[in-house]
Design an enzyme around this catalytic site. Structure first.
Site, PDB file in Angstrom:
ATOM      1  N   ASP A 117       0.983  -0.689  -0.111  1.00  0.00           N
ATOM      2  CA  ASP A 117      -0.399   0.064  -0.192  1.00  0.00           C
ATOM      3  C   ASP A 117       0.919   1.134  -0.073  1.00  0.00           C
ATOM      4  O   ASP A 117       1.749   1.344   0.280  1.00  0.00           O
ATOM      5  CB  ASP A 117      -0.805   0.448   1.219  1.00  0.00           C
ATOM      6  CG  ASP A 117      -2.092  -0.840   0.875  1.00  0.00           C
ATOM      7  OD1 ASP A 117      -2.425  -1.591   0.498  1.00  0.00           O
ATOM      8  OD2 ASP A 117      -2.522  -1.568   2.279  1.00  0.00           O
ATOM      9  N   ASP A 136      -7.058  -2.022  -4.013  1.00  0.00           N
ATOM     10  CA  ASP A 136      -8.074  -1.053  -3.327  1.00  0.00           C
ATOM     11  C   ASP A 136      -9.137  -0.502  -4.258  1.00  0.00           C
ATOM     12  O   ASP A 136     -10.084  -0.336  -3.748  1.00  0.00           O
ATOM     13  CB  ASP A 136      -7.416  -0.799  -2.560  1.00  0.00           C
ATOM     14  CG  ASP A 136      -6.221  -1.331  -1.622  1.00  0.00           C
ATOM     15  OD1 ASP A 136      -6.520  -2.281  -1.552  1.00  0.00           O
ATOM     16  OD2 ASP A 136      -5.350  -0.969  -0.410  1.00  0.00           O
TER      17      ASP A 136
END
Length: 156
Positions: A117, A136
């Site tokens: 991330d 995501d």
């Protein structure tokens, strides 16, 4: 079902290319943080071993493979659900986005042991401590799209 394939393919490709560029090209895994358009957009390296917001981030090998198995099972379920109750164009694209993003995060878990991330966005006095990635975004957009345009009765 070509739309599912192509939407998934591009979601997966853009996700993996962005992660490779940021983690390896910009060396974010070592640098840790790069201000892009502060405070709106920053790159902030976060290795997520769990699910959303770091939940279930037990670093055991069993947890890693369990999360991989769940993601693959969800992808399989969504694909066969769309075969059985074929949605319109927007539903097919949504399903592809969800599947491509989920498989992008699966590849991260296999390669790195965690999901990479790196996107961090804050605005208007709110400081967001969490990071996310392109996968995501596509998973969220795909799930929302399937909720709106999924199934025959919801043709777009």
């Amino acid at each position: 079902m070509k739309l599912v394939f192509w939407a998934g393919f591009w979601a997966f490709l853009v996700d993996q290319a962005s992660k490779y560029f940021v983690v390896h090209g910009l060396n974010l895994s070592e640098v840790g943080r790069i201000e892009v358009l502060p405070p709106l957009l920053n790159f902030h390296m976060a290795w997520n071993r769990g699910i959303n917001f770091g939940l279930l981030s037990d670093s055991s090998v069993l947890a890693k493979w369990l999360l991989i198995g769940v993601a693959v099972a969800i992808c399989t379920f969504v694909y066969f659900w769309m075969l059985k109750d074929r949605p319109g164009k927007l539903g097919l694209i949504s399903g592809g986005l969800l599947i491509g993003g989920a498989l992008g995060n699966v590849v991260d878990r296999v390669l790195y042991g965690a999901v990479a991330d790196f996107l961090n966005m804050s605005c208007c006095g709110f400081v967001n401590p969490y990071a996310f990635n392109v996968a995501d975004i596509t998973i969220f957009a795909g799930a929302l799209g399937l909720a709106i345009w999924g199934g025959e009765q919801k043709q777009a």
